[in-house]
Design a protein around this motif. Structure first.
Motif, PDB file in Angstrom:
ATOM      1  N   GLN B 176       3.213   3.656   6.504  1.00 32.02           N
ATOM      2  CA  GLN B 176       3.938   3.967   5.200  1.00 32.02           C
ATOM      3  C   GLN B 176       5.189   3.237   5.300  1.00 32.02           C
ATOM      4  OE1 GLN B 176       3.265   5.860   3.058  1.00 32.02           O
ATOM      5  NE2 GLN B 176       2.008   7.804   3.433  1.00 32.02           N
ATOM      6  N   ALA B 177       5.753   2.969   6.525  1.00 36.72           N
ATOM      7  CA  ALA B 177       6.987   2.694   6.376  1.00 36.72           C
ATOM      8  C   ALA B 177       7.120   1.224   5.894  1.00 36.72           C
ATOM      9  CB  ALA B 177       7.704   2.559   7.947  1.00 36.72           C
ATOM     10  N   ALA B 178       6.010   0.490   6.471  1.00 37.86           N
ATOM     11  CA  ALA B 178       5.841  -1.015   6.122  1.00 37.86           C
ATOM     12  C   ALA B 178       5.593  -0.890   4.828  1.00 37.86           C
ATOM     13  CB  ALA B 178       4.538  -1.434   7.029  1.00 37.86           C
ATOM     14  N   LYS B 179       5.088  -0.242   4.097  1.00 38.34           N
ATOM     15  CA  LYS B 179       4.625  -0.274   2.453  1.00 38.34           C
ATOM     16  C   LYS B 179       5.917  -0.007   1.649  1.00 38.34           C
ATOM     17  CE  LYS B 179      -0.168   0.711   2.373  1.00 38.34           C
ATOM     18  NZ  LYS B 179      -1.107   1.493   2.369  1.00 38.34           N
ATOM     19  N   ALA B 180       6.739   0.963   2.168  1.00 36.30           N
ATOM     20  CA  ALA B 180       7.819   1.435   1.446  1.00 36.30           C
ATOM     21  C   ALA B 180       9.215   0.738   1.507  1.00 36.30           C
ATOM     22  CB  ALA B 180       8.096   2.870   1.871  1.00 36.30           C
ATOM     23  N   GLY B 181       9.154  -0.314   2.314  1.00 34.32           N
ATOM     24  CA  GLY B 181      10.094  -1.264   2.427  1.00 34.32           C
ATOM     25  C   GLY B 181      11.256  -0.543   3.283  1.00 34.32           C
ATOM     26  N   LEU B 183      11.163  -0.602   6.660  1.00 35.26           N
ATOM     27  CA  LEU B 183      11.472  -1.654   7.964  1.00 35.26           C
ATOM     28  C   LEU B 183      13.023  -2.363   7.452  1.00 35.26           C
ATOM     29  CD1 LEU B 183       8.000  -2.810   8.581  1.00 35.26           C
ATOM     30  CD2 LEU B 183       9.114  -1.193   9.888  1.00 35.26           C
ATOM     31  N   GLU B 184      12.799  -2.604   6.322  1.00 33.51           N
ATOM     32  CA  GLU B 184      14.104  -3.513   5.829  1.00 33.51           C
ATOM     33  C   GLU B 184      15.690  -2.865   6.154  1.00 33.51           C
ATOM     34  OE1 GLU B 184      11.195  -3.639   4.502  1.00 33.51           O
ATOM     35  OE2 GLU B 184      10.638  -5.768   3.886  1.00 33.51           O
ATOM     36  N   MET B 209       6.169  -4.338  13.591  1.00 38.12           N
ATOM     37  CA  MET B 209       6.263  -4.596  12.135  1.00 38.12           C
ATOM     38  C   MET B 209       7.802  -4.997  12.263  1.00 38.12           C
ATOM     39  SD  MET B 209       4.045  -2.034  10.079  1.00 38.12           S
ATOM     40  CE  MET B 209       4.412  -0.584  11.221  1.00 38.12           C
ATOM     41  N   VAL B 210       8.552  -4.537  12.935  1.00 44.56           N
ATOM     42  CA  VAL B 210       9.812  -4.816  13.063  1.00 44.56           C
ATOM     43  C   VAL B 210      10.196  -6.282  13.092  1.00 44.56           C
ATOM     44  CG1 VAL B 210      12.312  -4.490  13.794  1.00 44.56           C
ATOM     45  CG2 VAL B 210      10.768  -2.224  13.277  1.00 44.56           C
ATOM     46  N   ALA B 211       9.549  -6.610  14.037  1.00 44.31           N
ATOM     47  CA  ALA B 211       9.809  -8.120  14.525  1.00 44.31           C
ATOM     48  C   ALA B 211       9.038  -8.929  13.377  1.00 44.31           C
ATOM     49  CB  ALA B 211       8.995  -8.221  15.662  1.00 44.31           C
ATOM     50  N   MET B 212       8.376  -8.483  12.513  1.00 48.55           N
ATOM     51  CA  MET B 212       7.949  -9.438  11.257  1.00 48.55           C
ATOM     52  C   MET B 212       8.717  -9.397  10.203  1.00 48.55           C
ATOM     53  SD  MET B 212       3.873  -8.280  11.671  1.00 48.55           S
ATOM     54  CE  MET B 212       3.725  -7.971   9.960  1.00 48.55           C
ATOM     55  N   GLU B 219      21.818  -9.949  12.818  1.00 46.72           N
ATOM     56  CA  GLU B 219      22.350  -9.759  14.400  1.00 46.72           C
ATOM     57  C   GLU B 219      21.847  -8.477  15.083  1.00 46.72           C
ATOM     58  OE1 GLU B 219      26.620 -10.502  14.390  1.00 46.72           O
ATOM     59  OE2 GLU B 219      26.082 -12.058  12.665  1.00 46.72           O
ATOM     60  N   TRP B 220      21.433  -7.421  14.400  1.00 46.35           N
ATOM     61  CA  TRP B 220      20.912  -6.221  14.823  1.00 46.35           C
ATOM     62  C   TRP B 220      19.588  -5.950  14.577  1.00 46.35           C
ATOM     63  CZ3 TRP B 220      23.267  -2.282  17.116  1.00 46.35           C
ATOM     64  CH2 TRP B 220      22.463  -1.006  17.228  1.00 46.35           C
ATOM     65  N   LYS B 221      19.050  -5.874  15.984  1.00 49.26           N
ATOM     66  CA  LYS B 221      17.695  -5.433  16.210  1.00 49.26           C
ATOM     67  C   LYS B 221      17.307  -3.801  16.000  1.00 49.26           C
ATOM     68  CE  LYS B 221      13.720  -6.685  19.096  1.00 49.26           C
ATOM     69  NZ  LYS B 221      13.732  -5.313  19.979  1.00 49.26           N
TER      70      LYS B 221
END
Lengths: 318, 318
Positions: B176-181, B183-184, B209-212, B219-221
């Protein structure tokens, strides 16, 4: 496909062209201006009927049954199912496929869902645009189906000639309706699943509440039809009431007024979007950045900053 | 209570004045301009942390546990729970009452829900206004809690200094998170209910997914914290990560940039609303009525009508 070609094919009722045009509406394509311009002269014929109600009242079943009733009268019909839920569920598409089956071979029926109902990042004029596409394609009737979640029901009334609000017994729908302002905008009520306990109670409650409400159109008293859509009971009467309402609108000039109001909203939304992008343009010159810093650091309140921004835009404050 | 008096009492942290001011924000009161103007010089101190996630991830429990962690560090905290669901459910108020109990006697905690998150007829600047009220009242931290339904999660990120996205195992949240934007925009992830099966899978998926994803702040992971909020496990670590992020924002100038962006959005929304009411004013002179009739009757497309309306507004076309 070029835009002119797409417009021609939409007018001819070509299914692939219709699908394409509505996808362009969903996506807010840059070609919309040209498409709408090409379609505009061929619009104004279709009757637009809104169907709304809470989840579980049997909206899809009722719409399907009404489609049958409309077809029996020899009219062609397009269904635009607007899904106000997350654009990520894909539920709308699944529903489409299931529902397409009954009418798949009937050239007089077209069913299409639209995920983007215009809020949360979409075009607020998506629905009127999609209606224009289906209208220009020559459908006699367009049914706009929305899940009623409070405000959505009220908004769809702004797009339709006639708004049908579906209820079901024992769902507290009458109370919900009263709260959400639906009583003011419903033109016809259907109490679906009317073979269940409590149907008459629901009808009585609705009737009492409708009597208490001031409607803009005082000459029309919204009828309450009892239906069992799954058994096709009451559906012909429901459609007859919708046709009566349409005749009433035509007779007293309200139809033209509703359509002007719909166009007014569409024009304002487009004009406003243009102003919005111009405000962004002002930002590019640095003006809004300075104002934003002043507000962020407490030197201005945002209202004063908005006044200054509008002054900069050249449209004067206030 | 006069506006000046209300502003003074808000600044003093008076609970009744806070409640009153936020109700005025909810209702889009005409007094807001004066109130915001009075509060503006006293803002800019509070840290704003957004908490979002799908229903069922344990958002209220986590927020409550985080409130405890914040209090243990001696900071005061306000919780603004924004309910994007129907304004007619009353759910927000009920939730408030239940949650108030734990912190009812603590003068360093204030919990308030706001039904009106700005869409569907409300003010789009309701959230920043409410944040200004709580900021001026002197709270060290403001937690903004929203139910994540796709776009809402992304929007709240625009209001917060730090955005925490809550997930739970086995809910498909990572997809869901990946689809809804999301992660950004997430600055910190919490996998709540981490004592359940699948928690580590959820963490791994999130990490991949965060890595992608390309984030604006390279600068913030975003860290992924495992929590069991109901047992207070991992909550101190979660808050520590939020503080780290805040320190990071301060160090690289991103904090000021985020706050300017928030102010920018607020200013533009107010300016746009003013333009909208001016467009209505143009209508009062009859101009838009003629245009609306032309569009309703197919003589114009709505884009051409919008151009003409803007010309009439005196701000030029385009």
């Amino acid at each position: 496909m070029h835009t002119a070609q797409l417009v021609e094919r939409v007018r001819g009722g070509d299914r692939r062209a219709l699908a394409r045009a509505i996808t362009l509406v969903e996506n807010g394509s840059a070609e919309l201006r040209e498409i709408m311009s090409g379609l505009a002269p061929h619009t104004g014929r279709a009757r637009v009927v809104g169907f709304t109600g809470s989840p579980g009242v049997g909206k899809s079943t009722t719409t399907n049954a009404v489609v049958r009733a409309i077809r029996e009268r020899g009219l062609s019909v397009a269904v635009l199912a607007i899904d106000p839920s997350s654009p990520f569920t894909g539920g709308a598409l699944l529903g489409d496929r299931v529902r397409m089956q009954e009418h798949a071979t009937d050239p007089g029926v077209y069913i299409r869902s639209m995920a983007n109902r215009g809020h949360l990042g979409g075009l607020s004029w998506a629905t009127p645009h999609a209606l224009r596409v289906l209208d220009a394609a020559g459908f006699d009737v367009i049914l706009v189906e929305t899940v009623g979640v409070g405000q959505a029901e009220v908004e769809i009334a702004g797009e339709a000639d006639t708004t049908v609000v579906l209820c079901a017994p024992g769902m507290g729908d009458s109370v919900q309706a009263a709260k959400a302002g639906v009583l003011e905008v419903a033109d016809v009520f259907a109490v679906n699943k009317a073979d269940r306990d409590g149907a008459r109670v629901t009808r009585r409650e609705l009737r009492q509440m409708v009597a208490m409400v001031d409607r803009a159109d005082e000459e029309w008293k919204p009828p309450i039809v009892m239906t069992v859509a799954a058994k096709d009971e009451g559906v012909a009467e429901l459609w007859a009431r919708v046709e009566e309402h349409y005749a009433h609108l035509e007779a007293n000039g309200e139809l033209a007024e509703r359509r002007r109001a719909r166009a007014r909203g569409e024009i304002q939304a487009i004009a406003l979007e243009r102003l919005r992008s111009r405000l962004g343009g002002v930002g590019a010159d640095g003006g809004i950045e300075v104002l934003a810093r002043d507000v962020a650091e407490g030197r201005h309140d945002p209202y004063t900053a908005a006044d200054l921004l509008l002054k900069e835009l050249g449209s004067g404050a206030q």
